[in-house]
Design a protein around this motif. Sequence first.
Motif, PDB file in Angstrom:
ATOM      1  N   PRO A  27       0.816  -1.224   0.000  1.00 49.48           N
ATOM      2  CA  PRO A  27       0.000   0.000   0.000  1.00 49.48           C
ATOM      3  C   PRO A  27       0.851   1.277   0.000  1.00 49.48           C
ATOM      4  O   PRO A  27       0.549   2.230  -0.715  1.00 49.48           O
ATOM      5  CB  PRO A  27      -0.827  -0.117   1.284  1.00 49.48           C
ATOM      6  CG  PRO A  27      -0.934  -1.594   1.516  1.00 49.48           C
ATOM      7  CD  PRO A  27       0.404  -2.148   1.071  1.00 49.48           C
ATOM      8  N   GLU A  28       1.929   1.293   0.779  1.00 54.54           N
ATOM      9  CA  GLU A  28       2.806   2.467   0.818  1.00 54.54           C
ATOM     10  C   GLU A  28       3.516   2.667  -0.514  1.00 54.54           C
ATOM     11  O   GLU A  28       3.681   3.800  -0.981  1.00 54.54           O
ATOM     12  CB  GLU A  28       3.840   2.348   1.947  1.00 54.54           C
ATOM     13  CG  GLU A  28       3.246   2.461   3.338  1.00 54.54           C
ATOM     14  CD  GLU A  28       2.853   1.106   3.919  1.00 54.54           C
ATOM     15  OE1 GLU A  28       2.858   0.093   3.176  1.00 54.54           O
ATOM     16  OE2 GLU A  28       2.509   1.061   5.107  1.00 54.54           O
ATOM     17  N   ILE A  29       3.921   1.568  -1.141  1.00 51.91           N
ATOM     18  CA  ILE A  29       4.595   1.645  -2.443  1.00 51.91           C
ATOM     19  C   ILE A  29       3.637   2.216  -3.488  1.00 51.91           C
ATOM     20  O   ILE A  29       4.014   3.071  -4.290  1.00 51.91           O
ATOM     21  CB  ILE A  29       5.104   0.250  -2.869  1.00 51.91           C
ATOM     22  CG1 ILE A  29       6.245  -0.204  -1.952  1.00 51.91           C
ATOM     23  CG2 ILE A  29       5.566   0.249  -4.323  1.00 51.91           C
ATOM     24  CD1 ILE A  29       6.640  -1.661  -2.131  1.00 51.91           C
ATOM     25  N   ILE A  30       2.388   1.769  -3.459  1.00 50.05           N
ATOM     26  CA  ILE A  30       1.395   2.265  -4.414  1.00 50.05           C
ATOM     27  C   ILE A  30       1.166   3.756  -4.201  1.00 50.05           C
ATOM     28  O   ILE A  30       1.153   4.537  -5.149  1.00 50.05           O
ATOM     29  CB  ILE A  30       0.075   1.472  -4.300  1.00 50.05           C
ATOM     30  CG1 ILE A  30       0.281   0.024  -4.767  1.00 50.05           C
ATOM     31  CG2 ILE A  30      -1.042   2.141  -5.105  1.00 50.05           C
ATOM     32  CD1 ILE A  30      -0.870  -0.913  -4.444  1.00 50.05           C
ATOM     33  N   LYS A  34       6.988   1.343 -11.768  1.00 50.51           N
ATOM     34  CA  LYS A  34       7.831   1.521 -10.573  1.00 50.51           C
ATOM     35  C   LYS A  34       7.352   0.637  -9.430  1.00 50.51           C
ATOM     36  O   LYS A  34       8.157   0.079  -8.690  1.00 50.51           O
ATOM     37  CB  LYS A  34       7.837   2.988 -10.157  1.00 50.51           C
ATOM     38  CG  LYS A  34       8.587   3.882 -11.128  1.00 50.51           C
ATOM     39  CD  LYS A  34       8.468   5.337 -10.732  1.00 50.51           C
ATOM     40  CE  LYS A  34       9.147   6.224 -11.770  1.00 50.51           C
ATOM     41  NZ  LYS A  34       8.936   7.659 -11.474  1.00 50.51           N
ATOM     42  N   ILE A  35       6.032   0.508  -9.301  1.00 52.12           N
ATOM     43  CA  ILE A  35       5.475  -0.383  -8.276  1.00 52.12           C
ATOM     44  C   ILE A  35       5.914  -1.812  -8.545  1.00 52.12           C
ATOM     45  O   ILE A  35       6.341  -2.531  -7.639  1.00 52.12           O
ATOM     46  CB  ILE A  35       3.936  -0.276  -8.251  1.00 52.12           C
ATOM     47  CG1 ILE A  35       3.510   1.111  -7.773  1.00 52.12           C
ATOM     48  CG2 ILE A  35       3.319  -1.370  -7.386  1.00 52.12           C
ATOM     49  CD1 ILE A  35       2.049   1.422  -8.009  1.00 52.12           C
ATOM     50  N   ASN A  36       5.822  -2.233  -9.805  1.00 45.80           N
ATOM     51  CA  ASN A  36       6.245  -3.582 -10.187  1.00 45.80           C
ATOM     52  C   ASN A  36       7.723  -3.795  -9.873  1.00 45.80           C
ATOM     53  O   ASN A  36       8.116  -4.849  -9.362  1.00 45.80           O
ATOM     54  CB  ASN A  36       5.961  -3.810 -11.674  1.00 45.80           C
ATOM     55  CG  ASN A  36       6.045  -5.256 -12.056  1.00 45.80           C
ATOM     56  OD1 ASN A  36       5.660  -6.133 -11.289  1.00 45.80           O
ATOM     57  ND2 ASN A  36       6.542  -5.520 -13.249  1.00 45.80           N
ATOM     58  N   TYR A  81      11.579  -6.568  -3.761  1.00 44.77           N
ATOM     59  CA  TYR A  81      11.261  -7.218  -2.498  1.00 44.77           C
ATOM     60  C   TYR A  81      11.470  -8.728  -2.609  1.00 44.77           C
ATOM     61  O   TYR A  81      12.089  -9.352  -1.742  1.00 44.77           O
ATOM     62  CB  TYR A  81       9.820  -6.914  -2.094  1.00 44.77           C
ATOM     63  CG  TYR A  81       9.384  -7.658  -0.856  1.00 44.77           C
ATOM     64  CD1 TYR A  81       9.675  -7.155   0.406  1.00 44.77           C
ATOM     65  CD2 TYR A  81       8.692  -8.862  -0.946  1.00 44.77           C
ATOM     66  CE1 TYR A  81       9.288  -7.838   1.545  1.00 44.77           C
ATOM     67  CE2 TYR A  81       8.304  -9.551   0.181  1.00 44.77           C
ATOM     68  CZ  TYR A  81       8.595  -9.035   1.428  1.00 44.77           C
ATOM     69  OH  TYR A  81       8.230  -9.720   2.558  1.00 44.77           O
ATOM     70  N   ALA A  82      10.948  -9.314  -3.686  1.00 47.20           N
ATOM     71  CA  ALA A  82      11.106 -10.758  -3.887  1.00 47.20           C
ATOM     72  C   ALA A  82      12.583 -11.128  -4.002  1.00 47.20           C
ATOM     73  O   ALA A  82      13.027 -12.146  -3.461  1.00 47.20           O
ATOM     74  CB  ALA A  82      10.351 -11.203  -5.138  1.00 47.20           C
TER      75      ALA A  82
END
Length: 194
Positions: A38-41, A159-161, A167-168
């Motif tokens: 949510p913060e990244i979005i 950018k979200i992707n 993260y992965a």
Amino acid sequence: MAQGVLPFKYEEEKKDSGMTALGGLPVYLDLATTMRLPEIIEKHLHIKRQGWTDSQIVLSLILLNLAGGDCVDDLVKLEGDSGFCRGLRRIEQSGLKRAQRRELEHRWRKEQKRCIASPSAVFRYLAAFHDGDQEKLRKTSDQKAFIPAANGNLQGLAKINAEMIGYAQRCNPHEIATLDQDTTLVETTKVDAL
């Protein structure tokens, strides 16, 4: 309901017991919260100023996809599952301070009653990703395939992707990535469908 061929019958629950047929979705919500999605979005998309937040709408579309939804109108099925809605509200408010919860409430002119944005609200949101100038270029192009240039909102999704992949990679580093692209054919009766 009337007895069918099989040796059981369906009975509708008269009261809301909070049970859900979407019991697998909270695991994905937990992952989204852990990776701070949510913060990244909210960091990369700045479309919504009032009402639903960018993260609420994007996450509802992700959840719709995971639940097997075929179209935006299937958001009604998510909204209709009271057990899922109760869990979603709890997860959305977890970790928020009182001031943050109040700020979220003040985004609405009236009291918020839904847990998922309505299909019409999501269609209006998705329109922000449409670039009319690129559509004009597509119509004047003699090519069969046309890939439009990304507007600012589509760049935000990219950018979200990238942050999700980062993260992965931090959690389970790999030197080689396999991109598995699967073609899905969806029948449509729209005349202007490409």
